[in-house]
Write a protein that holds these residues in place. Structure first.
Motif, PDB file in Angstrom:
ATOM      1  N   ILE A 267      50.490 -61.224  -3.811  1.00 43.08           N
ATOM      2  CA  ILE A 267      49.477 -60.407  -4.502  1.00 43.08           C
ATOM      3  C   ILE A 267      48.997 -59.276  -3.595  1.00 43.08           C
ATOM      4  CG2 ILE A 267      47.181 -60.445  -5.545  1.00 43.08           C
ATOM      5  CD1 ILE A 267      47.768 -63.392  -6.278  1.00 43.08           C
ATOM      6  N   ALA A 268      48.838 -59.555  -2.310  1.00 39.22           N
ATOM      7  CA  ALA A 268      48.446 -58.505  -1.363  1.00 39.22           C
ATOM      8  C   ALA A 268      49.503 -57.402  -1.307  1.00 39.22           C
ATOM      9  CB  ALA A 268      48.226 -59.102   0.024  1.00 39.22           C
ATOM     10  N   SER A 269      50.774 -57.780  -1.407  1.00 37.94           N
ATOM     11  CA  SER A 269      51.839 -56.766  -1.398  1.00 37.94           C
ATOM     12  C   SER A 269      51.769 -55.889  -2.644  1.00 37.94           C
ATOM     13  CB  SER A 269      53.212 -57.445  -1.293  1.00 37.94           C
ATOM     14  OG  SER A 269      53.498 -58.209  -2.449  1.00 37.94           O
ATOM     15  N   LEU A 270      51.352 -56.456  -3.780  1.00 33.40           N
ATOM     16  CA  LEU A 270      51.139 -55.638  -4.979  1.00 33.40           C
ATOM     17  C   LEU A 270      49.998 -54.643  -4.766  1.00 33.40           C
ATOM     18  CD1 LEU A 270      51.528 -58.225  -7.885  1.00 33.40           C
ATOM     19  CD2 LEU A 270      52.958 -56.212  -7.489  1.00 33.40           C
ATOM     20  N   MET A 271      48.974 -55.056  -4.044  1.00 31.82           N
ATOM     21  CA  MET A 271      47.867 -54.143  -3.731  1.00 31.82           C
ATOM     22  C   MET A 271      48.334 -53.004  -2.830  1.00 31.82           C
ATOM     23  SD  MET A 271      44.593 -56.605  -3.128  1.00 31.82           S
ATOM     24  CE  MET A 271      44.034 -57.770  -4.364  1.00 31.82           C
ATOM     25  N   ILE A 272      49.229 -53.324  -1.897  1.00 31.49           N
ATOM     26  CA  ILE A 272      49.775 -52.269  -1.033  1.00 31.49           C
ATOM     27  C   ILE A 272      50.562 -51.267  -1.872  1.00 31.49           C
ATOM     28  CG2 ILE A 272      51.407 -51.801   0.834  1.00 31.49           C
ATOM     29  CD1 ILE A 272      50.615 -54.470   2.063  1.00 31.49           C
ATOM     30  N   CYS A 273      51.327 -51.762  -2.835  1.00 30.22           N
ATOM     31  CA  CYS A 273      52.056 -50.858  -3.746  1.00 30.22           C
ATOM     32  C   CYS A 273      51.075 -49.950  -4.470  1.00 30.22           C
ATOM     33  CB  CYS A 273      52.867 -51.663  -4.752  1.00 30.22           C
ATOM     34  SG  CYS A 273      54.306 -52.504  -4.071  1.00 30.22           S
ATOM     35  N   LYS A 274      49.978 -50.522  -4.933  1.00 29.09           N
ATOM     36  CA  LYS A 274      48.968 -49.726  -5.616  1.00 29.09           C
ATOM     37  C   LYS A 274      48.392 -48.667  -4.702  1.00 29.09           C
ATOM     38  CE  LYS A 274      46.046 -48.550  -8.778  1.00 29.09           C
ATOM     39  NZ  LYS A 274      46.529 -47.741  -9.927  1.00 29.09           N
TER      40      LYS A 274
END
Length: 544
Positions: A267-274
């Motif tokens: 989920i943190a990696s999805l935030m980085i994508c954002k």
């Protein structure tokens, strides 16, 4: 609290080297230039922007004064620079007035468009017209809703996983709760929906088409293959699929201690994508900007998501305790643990928020007089109220008198509103476009004070004023005063002014500033005794 002091100091040091950026691309120069009268046509039309433009959905069109379209070749991004859009002529044109209509998608993903009027040969004079009309309208409502949903689901997922990893000790009790399973899957479904729908929405924004054409294969291919968003979206979809599998196996195998950690990391990696999309794409120091944007989103998600877990999950888990005294002990132990972590989240929010503000809000004037600045003030005000409520809950948690009531719901509600404001902030033009009038003072080695004032400090007509003084008294013996103004983003566009003395030690002149961005202003004064007074200022010119 002392153990967090090193983190505060380390993060605060990052604020010493902020990078400023517009957030939307702006026109730096063009050929033909706005309102230029040409005797011969240039080999090609070219427009240089303040930042790289994306190789998708760009266009250049030329129209006569009567509205007839002039045939030119398709627009391309220059091989020399990704900041330049150009197109070659297909033939000659008749004498008259023409308008170049351009449209690009800037590196932060926002489409902008404008017109450049010019005259070819002998013709009646051109009306004055701005060279760039940035599309700074209020953001698309569907886009704001989807981004808000994405932020809320980020908070829900990170909050419940943080609840499991840091606040609870019995993992089996956590996985046995039906409410917890439903909460997890609904949060995942909302996150997946918002990410999937962002692709057709992006098509409508970048291509300028309606929803009936949003699923057209050619448009989708262009977004996926030729925009930064497309690359990030593909990565997000792959991460979503992985997250589905990890959450499923985590709930089916409660004894596996690594899967909750893996879920949190995904989920943190999805935030980085954002964090790689939006205004951070336009800043010079992108790595630091992405890091701070990610920390801001993560800390807000953990704070708000933790509150969501306290409201939705904690009461049910507490009721599963067999003895009433155990229920109370369990309930307040969770509250106290979360309060300690919330302090760290607030620190991260404040530091990363200050960094972002310095990047995108250059002056106090722009803070109070731009949409971006006003939204930021609203966000800060709501955040302060939320912090006060958090402090109130921390004190109540120490007393352990009665369960947290409606005030926790108020704190949670404020967090939801803050996420909505954050979604608006990512879609409006930053305050860098309108820094407002500027006044700066420098002291020279000869102890002379040089004050520069530029009003309104934006592209177009400006009043330039310089005051010279020594020990508080105006300098009277000035033979001449000249100003050389050079845009730092382009070798072209130098302006030289001979200033007129209005009063003793006060000089002024009017000038047209041709492009936004950073300018170097060199002031050179010569006294009657042939002594020189020199000063250099770096100022930021707005584009509106």
């Amino acid at each position: 609290m002392k153990k967090y002091l090193w983190l505060v100091v380390s993060l605060f040091s990052l604020l010493l080297c902020p990078a400023m950026a517009f957030g939307h691309a702006t026109v730096i120069s063009s050929n033909p230039s706005p309102n230029e009268a040409l005797d011969t046509l240039p080999e090609k039309i070219s427009i240089q922007f303040s930042e790289n433009i994306q190789p998708a959905f760009h266009s250049l069109e030329v129209f006569s004064q009567d509205g007839d379209k002039i045939q030119i070749q398709d627009s391309t991004i220059s091989e020399q620079s990704e900041k330049i859009l150009e197109a070659k002529w297909k033939g000659t044109i008749n004498e008259g007035i023409y308008y170049i209509k351009w449209r690009v998608v800037s590196s932060d993903g926002h489409p902008i468009e404008g017109t450049i009027p010019f005259q070819f040969g002998d013709s009646s004079g051109l009306p004055d017209q701005d060279n760039s009309e940035v599309n700074a309208s209020f953001p698309n409502s569907i886009n704001v809703i989807l981004q808000s949903l994405q932020y809320i689901c980020f908070a829900a997922l990170t909050g419940i996983l943080f609840f499991r990893l840091s606040l609870m000790k019995d993992s089996r009790l956590f996985e046995a709760s039906r409410r917890t399973r439903l909460y997890l899957w609904l949060s995942y479904a909302g996150l997946a929906f918002s990410i999937f729908c962002s692709l057709p929405l992006k098509v409508t924004i970048d291509a300028g088409v309606g929803w009936t054409d949003a699923f057209k294969v050619s448009y989708i291919k262009e977004v996926l293959n030729a925009t930064n968003f497309g690359t990030v979206w593909i990565i997000e979809i792959l991460i979503l699929l992985l997250l589905f599998l990890v959450i499923y196996f985590m709930l089916e195998n409660s004894l596996n201690k690594s899967l909750p950690y893996l879920s949190f990391i995904i989920i943190a990696s999805l935030m980085i994508c954002k964090a790689f999309t939006g205004h951070t794409a336009a800043v010079p120091n992108q790595v630091l900007a992405v890091l701070m944007d990610f920390l801001h989103l993560l800390s807000m998600a953990l704070w708000l998501g933790g509150l969501m877990a306290l409201l939705v999950i904690l009461p049910g888990l507490a009721d599963r305790q067999a003895v009433q005294e155990d229920k109370k002990t369990f309930y307040w132990s969770i509250i106290q643990r979360f309060s300690k972590w919330a302090f760290l989240f607030v620190i991260l929010l404040i530091v990363s928020g200050i960094y972002s503000s310095i990047q995108h809000v250059p002056t106090i004037h722009s803070l109070f007089n731009t949409t971006y600045g006003q939204l930021l003030l609203a966000k800060i005000g709501l955040m302060l109220i939320m912090i006060v409520l958090g402090g109130f809950h921390f004190l109540r948690g120490k007393k352990q008198t009665k369960k947290l009531g409606y005030s926790v719901g108020m704190e949670f509600g404020l967090g939801i509103v803050i996420l909505l404001v954050a979604a608006l902030l990512t879609n409006v033009q930053t305050a860098m476009s309108s820094p407002g009038p500027i006044e700066k003072t420098l002291r020279t080695e000869e102890n002379n004070e040089v004050t520069l004032m530029v009003t309104p400090n934006e592209v177009g007509d400006n009043l330039i004023q310089v005051n010279l003084s020594n020990e508080g008294k105006p300098i009277a013996e000035i033979e001449q005063l000249t100003i050389t103004m050079q845009p730092l983003d382009s070798p072209r566009g130098e302006i030289k002014l001979q200033m007129t003395e209005k009063n003793t030690g006060t000089f002024s002149s009017k000038s047209i500033l041709t492009m936004p961005g950073k300018w170097n202003i060199h002031i050179h004064g010569l006294t009657e005794s042939l002594d020189s007074i020199n000063a250099d200022f770096i100022i930021f010119i707005g584009n509106s």
